[in-house]
Design a protein around this motif. Structure first.
Motif, PDB file in Angstrom:
ATOM      1  N   THR A 259       0.824  -1.204   0.000  1.00  0.00           N
ATOM      2  CA  THR A 259       0.000   0.000   0.000  1.00  0.00           C
ATOM      3  C   THR A 259       0.858   1.254   0.000  1.00  0.00           C
ATOM      4  O   THR A 259       0.577   2.224  -0.730  1.00  0.00           O
ATOM      5  CB  THR A 259      -0.931   0.006   1.228  1.00  0.00           C
ATOM      6  OG1 THR A 259      -1.733  -1.177   1.224  1.00  0.00           O
ATOM      7  CG2 THR A 259      -1.836   1.225   1.210  1.00  0.00           C
ATOM      8  N   LEU A 260       1.915   1.253   0.805  1.00  0.00           N
ATOM      9  CA  LEU A 260       2.821   2.401   0.826  1.00  0.00           C
ATOM     10  C   LEU A 260       3.505   2.589  -0.529  1.00  0.00           C
ATOM     11  O   LEU A 260       3.650   3.723  -1.007  1.00  0.00           O
ATOM     12  CB  LEU A 260       3.865   2.212   1.929  1.00  0.00           C
ATOM     13  CG  LEU A 260       4.913   3.323   2.058  1.00  0.00           C
ATOM     14  CD1 LEU A 260       4.243   4.647   2.399  1.00  0.00           C
ATOM     15  CD2 LEU A 260       5.948   2.951   3.130  1.00  0.00           C
ATOM     16  N   ALA A 261       3.916   1.474  -1.152  1.00  0.00           N
ATOM     17  CA  ALA A 261       4.536   1.574  -2.475  1.00  0.00           C
ATOM     18  C   ALA A 261       3.559   2.141  -3.502  1.00  0.00           C
ATOM     19  O   ALA A 261       3.949   2.915  -4.385  1.00  0.00           O
ATOM     20  CB  ALA A 261       5.027   0.191  -2.920  1.00  0.00           C
ATOM     21  N   ASP A 262       2.293   1.760  -3.381  1.00  0.00           N
ATOM     22  CA  ASP A 262       1.287   2.297  -4.297  1.00  0.00           C
ATOM     23  C   ASP A 262       1.107   3.798  -4.075  1.00  0.00           C
ATOM     24  O   ASP A 262       0.981   4.573  -5.033  1.00  0.00           O
ATOM     25  CB  ASP A 262      -0.032   1.556  -4.082  1.00  0.00           C
ATOM     26  CG  ASP A 262      -1.067   1.885  -5.145  1.00  0.00           C
ATOM     27  OD1 ASP A 262      -0.666   2.340  -6.239  1.00  0.00           O
ATOM     28  OD2 ASP A 262      -2.266   1.695  -4.893  1.00  0.00           O
ATOM     29  N   LYS A 263       1.090   4.222  -2.813  1.00  0.00           N
ATOM     30  CA  LYS A 263       0.942   5.648  -2.513  1.00  0.00           C
ATOM     31  C   LYS A 263       2.123   6.455  -3.042  1.00  0.00           C
ATOM     32  O   LYS A 263       1.968   7.618  -3.455  1.00  0.00           O
ATOM     33  CB  LYS A 263       0.812   5.854  -1.005  1.00  0.00           C
ATOM     34  CG  LYS A 263      -0.422   5.196  -0.385  1.00  0.00           C
ATOM     35  CD  LYS A 263      -1.714   5.847  -0.854  1.00  0.00           C
ATOM     36  CE  LYS A 263      -2.917   5.247  -0.137  1.00  0.00           C
ATOM     37  NZ  LYS A 263      -4.201   5.831  -0.614  1.00  0.00           N
ATOM     38  N   LEU A 264       3.309   5.848  -3.043  1.00  0.00           N
ATOM     39  CA  LEU A 264       4.509   6.538  -3.515  1.00  0.00           C
ATOM     40  C   LEU A 264       4.680   6.452  -5.028  1.00  0.00           C
ATOM     41  O   LEU A 264       5.643   6.991  -5.570  1.00  0.00           O
ATOM     42  CB  LEU A 264       5.751   5.960  -2.823  1.00  0.00           C
ATOM     43  CG  LEU A 264       5.812   6.140  -1.299  1.00  0.00           C
ATOM     44  CD1 LEU A 264       7.040   5.445  -0.731  1.00  0.00           C
ATOM     45  CD2 LEU A 264       5.823   7.621  -0.929  1.00  0.00           C
ATOM     46  N   GLY A 265       3.767   5.752  -5.714  1.00  0.00           N
ATOM     47  CA  GLY A 265       3.826   5.665  -7.166  1.00  0.00           C
ATOM     48  C   GLY A 265       4.780   4.625  -7.705  1.00  0.00           C
ATOM     49  O   GLY A 265       5.218   4.713  -8.853  1.00  0.00           O
ATOM     50  N   PHE A 266       5.124   3.626  -6.896  1.00  0.00           N
ATOM     51  CA  PHE A 266       6.053   2.596  -7.344  1.00  0.00           C
ATOM     52  C   PHE A 266       5.371   1.471  -8.120  1.00  0.00           C
ATOM     53  O   PHE A 266       6.049   0.652  -8.737  1.00  0.00           O
ATOM     54  CB  PHE A 266       6.798   1.998  -6.147  1.00  0.00           C
ATOM     55  CG  PHE A 266       7.770   2.947  -5.511  1.00  0.00           C
ATOM     56  CD1 PHE A 266       8.338   3.964  -6.247  1.00  0.00           C
ATOM     57  CD2 PHE A 266       8.113   2.812  -4.171  1.00  0.00           C
ATOM     58  CE1 PHE A 266       9.232   4.841  -5.664  1.00  0.00           C
ATOM     59  CE2 PHE A 266       9.007   3.679  -3.585  1.00  0.00           C
ATOM     60  CZ  PHE A 266       9.572   4.704  -4.335  1.00  0.00           C
ATOM     61  N   LEU A 267       4.045   1.384  -8.053  1.00  0.00           N
ATOM     62  CA  LEU A 267       3.331   0.322  -8.745  1.00  0.00           C
ATOM     63  C   LEU A 267       2.806   0.835 -10.079  1.00  0.00           C
ATOM     64  O   LEU A 267       2.412   1.998 -10.192  1.00  0.00           O
ATOM     65  CB  LEU A 267       2.159  -0.186  -7.891  1.00  0.00           C
ATOM     66  CG  LEU A 267       2.501  -0.685  -6.481  1.00  0.00           C
ATOM     67  CD1 LEU A 267       1.282  -1.322  -5.840  1.00  0.00           C
ATOM     68  CD2 LEU A 267       3.658  -1.661  -6.501  1.00  0.00           C
ATOM     69  N   PRO A 268       2.799  -0.022 -11.100  1.00  0.00           N
ATOM     70  CA  PRO A 268       2.321   0.422 -12.420  1.00  0.00           C
ATOM     71  C   PRO A 268       0.848   0.769 -12.370  1.00  0.00           C
ATOM     72  O   PRO A 268       0.023  -0.039 -11.895  1.00  0.00           O
ATOM     73  CB  PRO A 268       2.588  -0.786 -13.330  1.00  0.00           C
ATOM     74  CG  PRO A 268       2.693  -1.947 -12.396  1.00  0.00           C
ATOM     75  CD  PRO A 268       3.260  -1.414 -11.129  1.00  0.00           C
TER      76      PRO A 268
END
Length: 274
Positions: A259-268
């Protein structure tokens, strides 16, 4: 990988191992399992959820018409690729971190009585003199040591021992590296992975072995449980703590990382399978 942020898949496996191990250390410090199972408890909580079950789930999910990709074939291809891309990191973790954690303690055996927690080194008193199992290497000729070739060999041998490459370079890891190299080099990819590849039989063989891998793993697991499920010396409290941590504490930590990675824009963006 860079454009689609798929580098986060193996990175996520590393973060999951770190967070799970921290939770395992906390749980083991609280419940204080028997001395021989302290590191065992940490490892089983930290990496116990890394396995082949997602491959089974992907196969079942992609047969459903409402799968994330819409197309069953694309769903299977993307799902298997994502999971496999993370599992090769799991193999490296297994042959390095887990191997070291489950290595015998300085006492030479796990079964030490009247102790609860491990120690980094044995007591200084009454320690028998350690005798090496192998004789020391014979001295090298002076001309070989002073030569440039000898220095290079000595340096490479030093790196080989320090980095423990013999332990790391196991068949699953070598196979993963070869697979990534073949998939990344267009010439090699056309020779093995395309529909009209001259060496397509290699891919077919791997697919056949992959389909029987999970049933074989389950058979091996069943064989290990013939006597009884678990070790009596582990104790009910430690067993219950491991199950609780793996099923209740570790999954929210993993969800938090993603979830944190998604918030930081790391997920496509827009990739529902990811």
């Amino acid at each position: 990988m860079q454009s689609m942020c798929r580098w986060f898949i193996p990175f996520n496996a590393i973060l999951a191992t770190i967070s799970g191990s921290l939770i395992g250390f906390l749980v083991a410090s609280i419940i204080r399992p028997p001395y021989s199972f302290f590191k065992f408890t940490i490892v089983h909580i930290g990496i116990g959820n890394i396995g082949n079950v997602p491959l089974v789930l992907i196969a079942a999910l992609c047969r459903d018409e409402s799968n994330p990709s819409g197309d069953s074939l694309k769903c299977s291809e993307d799902g298997n690729a994502y999971i496999s891309f993370g599992q090769w990191v799991g193999a490296i973790v297994l042959y390095t971190y887990v191997y070291q954690m489950l290595a015998p303690p300085p006492e030479g055996t796990f079964y030490v009585e009247d102790r609860d927690l491990p120690i980094k080194s044995p007591p200084t008193n009454d320690v028998p003199e350690k005798i090496p199992l192998l004789p020391p290497p014979e001295p090298q000729p002076t001309e070989l040591i002073t030569s440039k070739e000898g220095k290079i060999r000595g340096f490479l041998g030093y790196l080989y021992e320090r980095l423990k490459l013999k332990q790391i370079l196991q068949p699953p890891i070598i196979a993963s590296i070869l697979a990534m190299v073949i998939g990344a080099v267009p010439l090699l990819k056309r020779l093995v992975l395309t529909d009209d590849a001259p060496f397509l039989f290699i891919t077919d063989s791997c697919l056949i072995l992959g389909e029987v891998m999970i049933p074989c793993i389950l058979l091996a697991l069943g064989g290990n449980l013939v006597d009884r499920p678990g070790n009596l010396k582990l104790g009910f409290r430690t067993t219950a703590a491991i199950i609780f941590a793996r099923l209740v504490l570790v999954p929210p930590a993993g969800i938090g990382i993603v979830t944190l990675a998604d918030k930081l824009g790391f997920l496509p963006p827009g990739d529902k399978m990811f």
